[in-house]
Design an enzyme around this catalytic site. Structure first.
Site, PDB file in Angstrom:
ATOM      1  CD  GLU A 244      -6.486   3.190   6.605  1.00  9.07           C
ATOM      2  OE1 GLU A 244      -6.645   3.004   7.830  1.00  9.07           O
ATOM      3  OE2 GLU A 244      -5.861   2.384   5.884  1.00  9.07           O
TER       4      GLU A 244
ATOM      5  CD  GLU B 117      -2.947   1.174   2.268  1.00 11.84           C
ATOM      6  OE1 GLU B 117      -2.802   0.399   3.224  1.00 11.84           O
ATOM      7  OE2 GLU B 117      -3.871   1.985   2.183  1.00 11.84           O
TER       8      GLU B 117
ATOM      9  CG  HIS C  87      -6.288   0.448  12.500  1.00  9.79           C
ATOM     10  ND1 HIS C  87      -6.928   1.670  12.448  1.00  9.79           N
ATOM     11  CD2 HIS C  87      -5.789   0.256  11.256  1.00  9.79           C
ATOM     12  CE1 HIS C  87      -6.815   2.184  11.240  1.00  9.79           C
ATOM     13  NE2 HIS C  87      -6.114   1.342  10.485  1.00  9.79           N
ATOM     14  CD  GLU C  88      -2.998  -2.154  10.633  1.00 10.89           C
ATOM     15  OE1 GLU C  88      -3.445  -2.370   9.489  1.00 10.89           O
ATOM     16  OE2 GLU C  88      -2.681  -1.007  11.015  1.00 10.89           O
TER      17      GLU C  88
ATOM     18  CB  ALA D 144       0.482  -2.109  11.616  1.00  9.89           C
ATOM     19  CG  MET D 145       0.209  -3.155   4.891  1.00  8.37           C
ATOM     20  SD  MET D 145      -0.804  -1.723   4.408  1.00  8.37           S
ATOM     21  CE  MET D 145      -2.039  -2.546   3.393  1.00  8.37           C
ATOM     22  CD  GLU D 146      -4.919  -2.188   5.531  1.00  4.45           C
ATOM     23  OE1 GLU D 146      -3.984  -1.741   6.215  1.00  4.45           O
ATOM     24  OE2 GLU D 146      -5.579  -1.490   4.735  1.00  4.45           O
TER      25      GLU D 146
HETATM   26  N1  TRP Z   1      -3.199   0.836   5.662  1.00  2.62           N
HETATM   27  C1  TRP Z   1      -2.289   1.022   6.742  1.00  2.62           C
HETATM   28  C2  TRP Z   1      -3.131   1.227   7.974  1.00  2.62           C
HETATM   29  O1  TRP Z   1      -3.693   2.233   8.202  1.00  2.62           O
HETATM   30  C3  TRP Z   1      -1.363   2.158   6.630  1.00  2.62           C
HETATM   31  C4  TRP Z   1      -0.408   2.249   5.491  1.00  2.62           C
HETATM   32  C5  TRP Z   1      -0.597   2.884   4.336  1.00  2.62           C
HETATM   33  C6  TRP Z   1       0.922   1.869   5.490  1.00  2.62           C
HETATM   34  N2  TRP Z   1       0.536   2.915   3.605  1.00  2.62           N
HETATM   35  C7  TRP Z   1       1.488   2.316   4.293  1.00  2.62           C
HETATM   36  C8  TRP Z   1       1.693   1.185   6.396  1.00  2.62           C
HETATM   37  C9  TRP Z   1       2.821   2.141   4.013  1.00  2.62           C
HETATM   38  C10 TRP Z   1       3.024   1.001   6.094  1.00  2.62           C
HETATM   39  C11 TRP Z   1       3.595   1.477   4.925  1.00  2.62           C
HETATM   40  O2  TRP Z   1      -3.339   0.385   8.732  1.00  2.62           O
HETATM   41 ZN    ZN Z   2      -5.692   1.509   8.506  1.00  2.00          ZN
END
Ligand code: TRP
Ligand code: ZN
Length: 889
Positions: A330, A131, A307-308, A272-274
């Site tokens: 978000e 992302e 959140h994730e 963090a990333m989902e």
């Molecule tokens: N989608 C992630 C969240 O809000 C955040 C996110 C977007 C992200 N771009 C990213 C995390 C790049 C790490 C690196 O949970």
């Molecule tokens: Zn998020």
């Protein structure tokens, strides 16, 4: 403006959205993993919309193309073109399979986007971040969220170097290969956009837990970390299980794969990333143990894990049509996390924390040159739009909608939203229409909130008429122009309110023209520029309590007498509103100091708090600590036309000194000793509250009797059973420039050597030195062998903490800090544009600085803008901060 070639490109417009002409139904990915060279084979089964006669174009950035075939035949050189980050291929048809092979160099990837190496070449591991647009750094693909595909992913690598191989989806076999190599395959049956793809490969340890979903699916939960960190993952595992249960019960959402993997890394651009089935976390938001994690950080870990996880439905199963809709996932997911955290902890404290964050981070954004709507209309670099506005204000908008519908109505609406949009890439209109239709209410007027930047000002004036025993409350709204939006619309603003009598009772509400509701609280909606609400059967002039629970993200302007606020502070039963009254009263007291005028507010604030401090009935230590905390320097500066950060700091210190003096050193010390005698390291709410109040009391004491506070802090440092107490003590010593600070810092460094997260705290705390001392210290820290521009956490611990949390130390009148930061931004930008651009936003408020600092900040930003090599990320921020007028200069 000079910039790297890609930064000159035209902005992307929401109004230009078209559904994709080419989709990918299924993608098969094969990785041959290596640190310096990874080969990726991708086979895309294509779908073409016959109505759109557009050639096949795939995104791809920095890819070394090795081969390309269409339906099994090599594509001749004249039948494809790879230029400007696009691969165009002739002769593709609906149903065609396109296969490309590319080579990547993960070790050379310092931007931490796409496939990269975390840690050292010898011990580190490989991982991805896609992302928003990282997938195009891995393979050729229509890299946009409205292209949903099922994924089959096969990983191959040396078994010794990469014993663990992970990708999103369910495992579908693994085994050995020749030459000490092995493979593993994963199939993700749920169609997903490319930004949710992830893989991880390397030496990692795990902890596991079996979970059974409410709808009967057995799931294996696995958390992965490097060997030295795996024992610090148990708290996150508990938090994950709590999150999963909560989403089942609160929203009826069950997990939908057989496995759920979570991985911790120290090298990460954000929190963090989902990624579907394979969440990846900044270690800062996953690892936790009492010796190295503060109470606040424990709550942050729980919140980010939740959140994730919640994204699995709000974001993954229902994703975004395009990046303009980012807040659809978000804002909604932040809101869901806020509800969860409120339920797990204290609802009042959670609300206080979130509103304080909104005011500190989002309001300034909305009032400055980077202001943008929750749904922006255009962008150049999407990574610059992961902002407090999209996240935090976005969550406030969902909260308004939820409040409008009530709990049952909101759940009905969310059920319909999920049912209708499951497996789809949706829009904010889809969200509002589902919520509305499930309740027979037209919510489309709320769309204006999504399209309009700026924080509305809500003005309230009351008038009491004894003859008719009526109280008329007149509300009006005004939103100032923001860049590109000179004219503002009227918004629907829900105002939750109550009326108090002079003796502190809440009055029954008889609103003219409306049926009475049970209870003494109700919501009125202001949906015009100005509107009056008449309350009847009122015997004397009441004291209104407005915007209860912070029912809308606005700035309230109401001319309370200090005594009225003091009354609300004493009598309101709701913790949040009580805090809000204290905040408003503190602001009045601040103004009294600032303008040397009427001192009633100052004595009302000090008096009310001193009384609460001795009040045995308020046995809520955490709330007391928050009541004692006046608005922060950023928030106070927000109210000024012309800002002198050193003066704001000095006045806020003076304000707290007045409070400390009013309570008295003896009383503060007594309370401190009482709290300190109960000290232990438990995580229950009462223990956390006791630590929070103790920290606050010590802070206040340090402002009126530094030597005695420093002696207590030095003792607390040495005997602290938890990081919370240790860091609080260290912070008092450092901020007070105490003689004991140096040895405590040395001890901390040695005690936590080898723990990067603790080392980050060691850096960050030293950026909080007062005033003129800071720059020299920051420069010294920069030459510390542990400092590196390559690690985002370290960069934020030094520069970010300095600029954000110590405005008086950062905004030196000689401008040295601005020049110094601009230089570092330029270096950082060459390594990691996302982190550089985010850090640059600390200069967002430059236009409102007093003239000397303003000029210094301006020339630093201009010098940056003149750099020929700026990334698109940093170029956009710099250009927007200068504003269009200055951009050509
Ligand atoms: N989608 C992630 C969240 O809000 C955040 C996110 C977007 C992200 N771009 C990213 C995390 C790049 C790490 C690196 O949970
Ligand atoms: Zn998020």
């Amino acid at each position: 403006m000079n910039a790297r070639p890609d930064s000159a490109s035209a902005p992307i417009l929401l109004s230009d959205y078209r559904p994709p002409a080419w989709r990918v139904e299924h993608i098969e990915l094969d990785f041959d993993l290596g640190i310096d060279a990874t080969e990726v084979r991708a086979a895309l089964r294509l779908r073409h919309d016959p109505a759109q006669a557009i050639p096949l174009r795939l995104d791809g950035e920095g890819l070394e193309l090795l081969s390309i075939t269409l339906d099994g035949q090599p594509v001749p050189a004249g039948s494809y073109r790879y230029a400007d980050n696009l691969l165009e291929i002739d002769n593709a048809r609906d149903g065609s399979v396109l296969e490309t092979r590319v080579r990547l160099n993960p070790a050379a990837n310092t931007a931490l986007e796409g496939l990269y190496l975390s840690g050292s070449r010898d011990a580190g591991f490989l991982l991805t971040q896609c992302e928003a647009q990282g997938f195009r750094h891995i393979t050729f693909f229509p890299d946009q969220p409205d292209v949903l595909s099922s994924y089959t992913v096969t990983l191959r690598a040396d078994r010794g170097r990469f014993p663990v191989l992970l990708a999103g989806g369910n495992p579908d076999g693994a085994g050995d290969l020749d030459g000490g190599r092995h493979w593993a395959r994963f199939i993700d049956p749920h169609p997903k956009p490319s930004y949710l793809f992830a893989l991880v490969a390397g030496r990692l340890e795990k902890i596991e837990r079996d979970y059974l979903t409410a709808d009967g699916r057995p799931v294996l939960l696995v958390i992965w970390a490097e060997a030295d960190a795996i024992e610090r993952c148990h708290y996150a595992m508990d938090a994950l299980e709590r999150s999963m249960r909560w989403d089942e019960q609160a929203y009826g959402r069950n997990y939908d794969l057989d496995v759920f993997h979570v991985v911790a890394t120290h090298d990460f651009n954000m929190g963090a990333m989902e990624n579907k089935g394979l969440n990846i976390f900044n270690a800062k938001y996953l690892l936790a143990d009492p010796d190295s994690t503060t109470d606040d950080e424990y709550r942050a870990v729980e919140a980010v894990v939740a959140h994730e996880y919640f994204h699995n439905w709000s974001g993954n199963r229902v994703t975004c049509r395009d990046w303009f809709q980012l807040s659809l996932k978000e804002g909604l997911t932040v809101f869901r996390e806020q509800q969860f955290s409120a339920q797990m902890n204290s609802p009042a404290l959670k609300r206080i924390e979130d509103v304080a964050l909104l005011r500190r981070a989002q309001f300034p954004e909305d009032a400055g040159p980077l202001a943008h709507p929750v749904r922006p209309a255009e962008y150049r670099e999407i990574n610059n739009f992961y902002t407090a506005t999209v996240y935090e204000k976005g969550s406030e908008l969902v909260r308004m909608l939820a409040g409008r519908l009530g709990d049952a109505g909101f759940r009905r609406g969310m059920d319909l939203y999920f049912a209708r949009n499951d497996g789809r890439a949706a829009t904010l209109e889809d969200f509002l229409s589902a919520l509305g239709e499930a309740n027979g209410i037209d919510l489309m007027p709320y769309l204006a909130w999504y399209g309009q930047a700026g924080t509305p000002r809500l003005k309230a004036r009351g008038h009491y008429d004894a003859a008719s025993r009526s109280y008329t409350l007149t509300l009006s709204q005004l939103t100032q122009p923001t860049p590109g939006q000179p004219h503002k619309q009227v918004l629907p603003i829900p105002v939750k309110l109550a009326l108090f009598a002079a003796d502190g009772r809440m009055l029954p509400l008889h609103l003219q023209g409306h049926a009475d509701t049970a209870g003494n609280e109700r919501v009125v909606v202001l949906d015009r520029a100005e509107q009056s609400f008449v309350f009847q059967q009122i015997d004397a002039l009441p004291i209104p309590s407005l915007l209860r629970g912070f029912s809308a993200p606005v700035i309230l302007d109401i001319d309370y007498a200090p005594g009225e606020l003091a009354l609300l502070l004493r009598h309101d039963k709701d913790g949040f509103n009580r805090w809000e009254a204290a905040q408003q009263l503190a602001t009045r007291a601040y103004d009294a100091l600032r303008h040397g005028g009427d001192a009633t507010a100052l004595s009302a604030w000090c008096g009310a708090l001193a009384e609460l401090f001795e009040d045995a009935h308020l046995n809520d230590d955490a709330l007391l600590a928050d009541l004692f905390t006046p608005p922060g320097e950023i928030e106070l500066a927000e109210r000024e036309q012309v800002v002198d950060p050193a003066q704001v700091h000095a006045l806020r210190q003076q304000l707290q000194q007045e409070l400390g003096a009013r309570i008295g050193g003896a009383s503060l010390r007594r309370r401190y000793e009482a709290l300190a005698s109960q000290t232990q390291r438990q995580l229950d709410a009462a223990s956390q509250a006791q630590r929070r109040l103790k920290r606050r009391v010590l802070d206040l004491l340090s402002l009126i009797d530094a030597p005695s506070a420093h002696a207590l802090a030095a003792d607390q440092y040495m005997s602290a059973p938890s990081m919370t107490d240790r860091l609080a003590a260290l912070s008092v010593l450092v901020r007070g420039d105490a003689p004991q600070a140096a040895s405590a810092l040395a001890n901390f460094r040695e005690r936590h050597a080898g723990d990067p997260l603790a080392l980050d705290k060691w850096f960050a705390v030293q950026t909080q030195l007062p005033g003129e001392l800071t720059l020299a210290r920051v420069q010294l820290l920069e030459s510390d062998p542990a400092f590196t521009l390559k690690n985002p956490n370290r960069v934020n611990a030094l520069f970010g903490a300095w600029a954000r949390n110590n405005p008086a130390g950062f905004h030196r009148i000689d401008g040295a800090a601005y020049r110094w930061l601009a230089e570092r931004l330029q270096q950082l930008d060459l390594l990691n544009p996302q982190v550089a651009a985010r850090l640059a936003t600390v200069l967002n408020g430059w236009k409102r600085l007093e003239p000397v600092r303003r000029e210094a900040a301006r020339s630093a930003i201009i010098s940056l803008s003149a750099e020929p090599q700026l990334s698109r990320n940093l170029a956009e921020i710099v250009q927007n901060m200068l504003g269009n007028a200055a951009a050509g200069a």
